[in-house]
Scaffold this motif. Structure first.
Motif, PDB file in Angstrom:
ATOM      1  N   GLU A 106      -0.054  -8.539  -1.301  1.00 43.30           N
ATOM      2  CA  GLU A 106       0.306  -9.832  -0.710  1.00 43.30           C
ATOM      3  C   GLU A 106       1.322  -9.650   0.421  1.00 43.30           C
ATOM      4  N   GLU A 107       2.266  -8.719   0.210  1.00 40.52           N
ATOM      5  CA  GLU A 107       3.297  -8.476   1.225  1.00 40.52           C
ATOM      6  C   GLU A 107       2.693  -7.844   2.483  1.00 40.52           C
ATOM      7  N   ILE A 108       1.726  -6.944   2.271  1.00 41.32           N
ATOM      8  CA  ILE A 108       1.053  -6.314   3.414  1.00 41.32           C
ATOM      9  C   ILE A 108       0.250  -7.354   4.195  1.00 41.32           C
ATOM     10  N   GLU A 109      -0.425  -8.232   3.463  1.00 50.18           N
ATOM     11  CA  GLU A 109      -1.215  -9.268   4.131  1.00 50.18           C
ATOM     12  C   GLU A 109      -0.312 -10.199   4.932  1.00 50.18           C
ATOM     13  N   VAL A 118       2.514  -1.600   9.006  1.00 52.16           N
ATOM     14  CA  VAL A 118       1.350  -1.899   8.182  1.00 52.16           C
ATOM     15  C   VAL A 118       0.428  -0.691   8.106  1.00 52.16           C
ATOM     16  N   ALA A 119       0.170  -0.068   9.266  1.00 47.10           N
ATOM     17  CA  ALA A 119      -0.710   1.108   9.295  1.00 47.10           C
ATOM     18  C   ALA A 119      -0.130   2.256   8.478  1.00 47.10           C
ATOM     19  N   ALA A 120       1.203   2.411   8.506  1.00 46.26           N
ATOM     20  CA  ALA A 120       1.848   3.484   7.729  1.00 46.26           C
ATOM     21  C   ALA A 120       1.700   3.227   6.232  1.00 46.26           C
ATOM     22  N   PHE A 121       1.818   1.944   5.835  1.00 46.68           N
ATOM     23  CA  PHE A 121       1.689   1.609   4.411  1.00 46.68           C
ATOM     24  C   PHE A 121       0.258   1.824   3.897  1.00 46.68           C
TER      25      PHE A 121
END
Length: 554
Positions: free
Chosen positions: A4-7, A32-35
């Protein structure tokens, strides 16, 4: 980090892009890409870098990802980065590996895995294959390979008719003849809901059909169309006031020689949208024809201030100097326009015309030939080459180029007018011997045919600019001893302009040859009132007075 946090972070990136906060978008997209290390998030990061003008970094990111080898959107974005970096050969190599053929089809379906940055399933997306074909065309055009550029632009619009930019390049750069444009348009596969677009495109291409056909196309687009099964007026839509459509109509008026009508329409359009560049170009052309130097000066100043790097701006400056007959300055600014954009047709034509006005034929011919090579679908360069040959009395060569211009544009009245003038000049070159009388008679007949063909191409009513054509037709009839026809056309010319000595003199002479001395004397007097030192009218007036005094001959 939870999904949810990434979204939520992805939403932040998208919001930053819509608000043009590109540094913020790059910062959060990178996290975001790193996560996730998800290809879609890597694409989102590259997109943010591209929009933030970090082209080299975006290209490196895309190229480092192995997905660029199998995903068309990765490859296309990488090629866009190379386009911005002006690395055209590398751009073409990147696109050549995309396995999209000349028809916009994928040659290998296993490579058709497409990813989306912010996909909305309700929106119609431009076919990625079409975008790839279009970018190929741009790269080839930048490398001055116009044959390949034309080929890929056609492939782009065929792959997806919604790729308007490809059609725009073909039309604005005159890459196709009228027949080729019409054939291309007929080959496009429009969806059932895109009928209006097909009609609009038919107004954008060269308008060489008959007057009633072209005007019918405009009327069709201006009709009110109902978008729902309801009588609510809010559901009715029309393009009647659309600026692009009205600019097309202004362009048509200019092509027909209705310069005042064109100027009035573009003036209204530019009040509504002062920065509509297509309207601006047509407005400049109409102002040039009407001799509105003040308007050209104001337009040129505003354009140079707002668009100093656009060819159009310096073309406008050239138009102003041409209008006030400072031809050395005008060809300098036309030259600057061509250096900024070598694919801007009006600048090349203006460049040649400025040299022609100074009677520097070699430089004028060089500019016209360059234009003819760059813009094969435009008839004006070959028309002006013919005019230059006429100026140097090379009548046979002139006729060849006039006929070539007629083949390219079968409806331009100026072409037919020049063919008529060509016949008259060719006659004058043969007048040295009586043995050529029969040939001269035939050529006057041919001149009459061309002048009548000219007038047949012009929408009614005639404007003042066509008065010389009407007078030339009257002169030709007089030479053929068809005096009643000659008098009729002289009178039509006087209805267009009452300030022409040539018209009054020709009309007087036609009456004189019919032994109508009273009418002849009246019109000789009118000609001399306009130009008291006219030798021909002075001499012929004396003869007419003497003939009238002698009375009718038995």
């Amino acid at each position: 980090m939870r999904e949810e946090e990434i979204e939520k972070l992805r939403g932040v990136v998208r919001d930053c892009v819509t608000k043009h906060l590109y540094s913020s978008a790059i910062f959060f997209a990178d996290k975001v890409a790193a996560f996730t290390n998800d290809p879609a998030d890597i694409y989102m990061q590259a997109q943010a870098l591209f929009l933030g003008r970090h082209y080299r970094r975006a290209y490196h990111l895309l190229n480092a990802s192995q997905i660029v080898l199998r995903d068309l959107r990765f490859r296309y974005l990488a090629a866009k980065c190379l386009e911005e970096l002006k690395e055209w050969d590398q751009c073409i190599l990147m696109l050549d590996d995309a396995k999209v053929d000349e028809h916009g089809n994928l040659n290998d379906t296993k490579d058709s895995n497409i990813m989306y940055l912010d996909k909305d399933g309700e929106d119609h997306e431009i076919n990625i294959s079409s975008a790839i074909c279009f970018l190929r065309g741009k790269a080839y055009e930048a490398l001055e390979n116009r044959v390949q550029a034309r080929h890929w632009y056609k492939a782009a619009i065929k792959a997806d008719p919604l790729c308007y930019e490809a059609l725009e390049c073909l039309i604005e750069n005159h890459m196709l003849t009228y027949e080729e444009e019409a054939s291309l348009l007929a080959s496009l596969q429009f969806g059932p809901e895109d009928g209006w677009l097909s009609s609009f495109y038919s107004c954008l291409i060269k308008k060489y059909d008959k007057e009633n056909v072209v005007e019918a196309k405009f009327r069709e687009l201006e009709k009110e169309k109902c978008n729902s099964n309801t009588s609510d007026p809010s559901f009715f839509r029309t393009l009647k006031t659309n600026t692009d459509l009205l600019a097309c109509k202004a362009e048509y008026y200019h092509q027909c020689g209705e310069y005042q009508k064109c100027f009035e329409l573009t003036s209204v359009l530019l009040e509504k949208d002062p920065f509509h560049l297509k309207s601006t170009l047509v407005h400049l052309a109409a102002a040039m024809e009407l001799g509105h130097s003040n308007e050209l000066y104001l337009m040129a100043c505003n354009l140079v201030k707002d668009y100093p790097q656009k060819a159009l701006s310096w073309f406008a400056v050239g138009c102003y100097y041409y209008c006030i007959k400072k031809f050395a300055e005008s060809h300098r600014y036309f030259s600057k326009a061509t250096s900024l954009d070598g694919t801007f047709p009006p600048a090349w034509i203006g460049y040649g015309n400025a040299y022609a006005a100074k009677e520097e034929g070699d430089q004028a011919m060089s500019a016209y030939r360059t234009a003819a090579r760059l813009f094969p679908g435009c008839h004006l360069p070959t028309l002006y080459i013919g005019m230059e040959y006429m100026r140097t009395n090379s009548f046979k060569l002139a006729e060849q180029f006039f006929m070539q211009a007629k083949t390219t544009c079968p409806s331009d009245p100026l072409v037919y007018n020049e063919l008529g003038v060509h016949e008259v000049y060719d006659i004058l070159s043969l007048m040295w011997t009586i043995r050529l009388y029969y040939r001269i008679f035939c050529m006057y007949n041919k001149a009459v045919w061309w002048f009548e063909k000219t007038l047949a191409q012009i929408p009614s009513p005639l404007s003042e600019m066509w008065e010389p054509t009407v007078v030339n037709l009257a002169h030709a009839y007089r030479k053929l001893k068809m005096y009643n026809e000659a008098i009729s056309y002289y009178e039509k010319a006087l209805a267009l302009s009452t300030r022409s000595v040539s018209t009054y003199a020709g009309l007087a002479y036609a009456y004189h040859l019919q032994d109508n001395f009273t009418a002849a004397i009246t019109y000789y007097h009118k000609a001399l009132w306009l130009q008291p030192d006219d030798h021909f009218c002075t001499e012929m007036l004396s003869l007419a007075l003497a003939d009238e005094a002698r009375g009718p001959q038995n």
